[in-house]
Design an enzyme around this catalytic site. Structure first.
Site, PDB file in Angstrom:
ATOM      1  N   TYR A  41      -6.888  22.495   9.488  1.00 32.65           N
ATOM      2  CA  TYR A  41      -6.048  23.841  10.179  1.00 32.65           C
ATOM      3  C   TYR A  41      -6.332  24.937   9.270  1.00 32.65           C
ATOM      4  CZ  TYR A  41      -2.348  26.102  12.143  1.00 32.65           C
ATOM      5  OH  TYR A  41      -1.529  27.294  12.728  1.00 32.65           O
ATOM      6  N   LYS A  56      -8.295  28.703  10.139  1.00 33.39           N
ATOM      7  CA  LYS A  56      -7.654  29.758   9.930  1.00 33.39           C
ATOM      8  C   LYS A  56      -8.176  30.768   9.228  1.00 33.39           C
ATOM      9  CE  LYS A  56      -4.990  28.403  13.113  1.00 33.39           C
ATOM     10  NZ  LYS A  56      -5.180  28.679  14.470  1.00 33.39           N
TER      11      LYS A  56
END
Length: 128
Positions: free
Chosen positions: A34, A38
């Site tokens: 994750y 990003k």
């Protein structure tokens, strides 16, 4: 989706905005898929902005921190206390939406390739 929308704008000689949704995690040290994704999204925002600006297309990203939504088990009336940021509370969905609206409006035209944090400081100067 970015490519299709940009192609549409360019083909039709239109100016516009693309707003990507990142996360405050994209500015913190990353070791999970994750967080790494990003980081990549924030870099993609800058690259896409550079490529599309000559066509009158402004690209930015918004990076919310913990936001009081059902995704985090919050509903109207629940406490939004949080230790995730310096303000001691989660962002509200309407706060994130207000910044998103600003970024795609005329008022956002001078911000290009930026990732705007709506995070109470998380991802800017503190790491949990």
């Amino acid at each position: 989706m970015c490519q299709a929308f940009a192609d549409y704008l360019i083909t039709n000689h239109r100016k516009g905005h693309i707003l990507l949704v990142s996360s405050s995690r994209g500015s913190e040290p990353a070791w999970t898929p994750y967080g790494i994704s990003k980081w990549g999204l924030n870099g993609f925002t800058k690259g896409l902005a550079k490529e599309l600006l000559p066509h009158g297309i402004i690209v930015n990203a918004i990076a919310p921190g913990s936001t009081a939504t059902e995704l985090l088990g919050k509903k109207a009336g629940d406490s939004i206390f949080s230790t995730d940021n310096g303000l001691g509370r989660m962002s509200l969905p309407e706060e994130v939406a207000a910044y998103a609206k600003l970024l795609i409006s005329e008022a956002g035209n001078m911000l290009v390739g930026e990732t705007v944090h709506v995070s109470g400081g998380r991802g800017i100067f503190d790491v949990r």
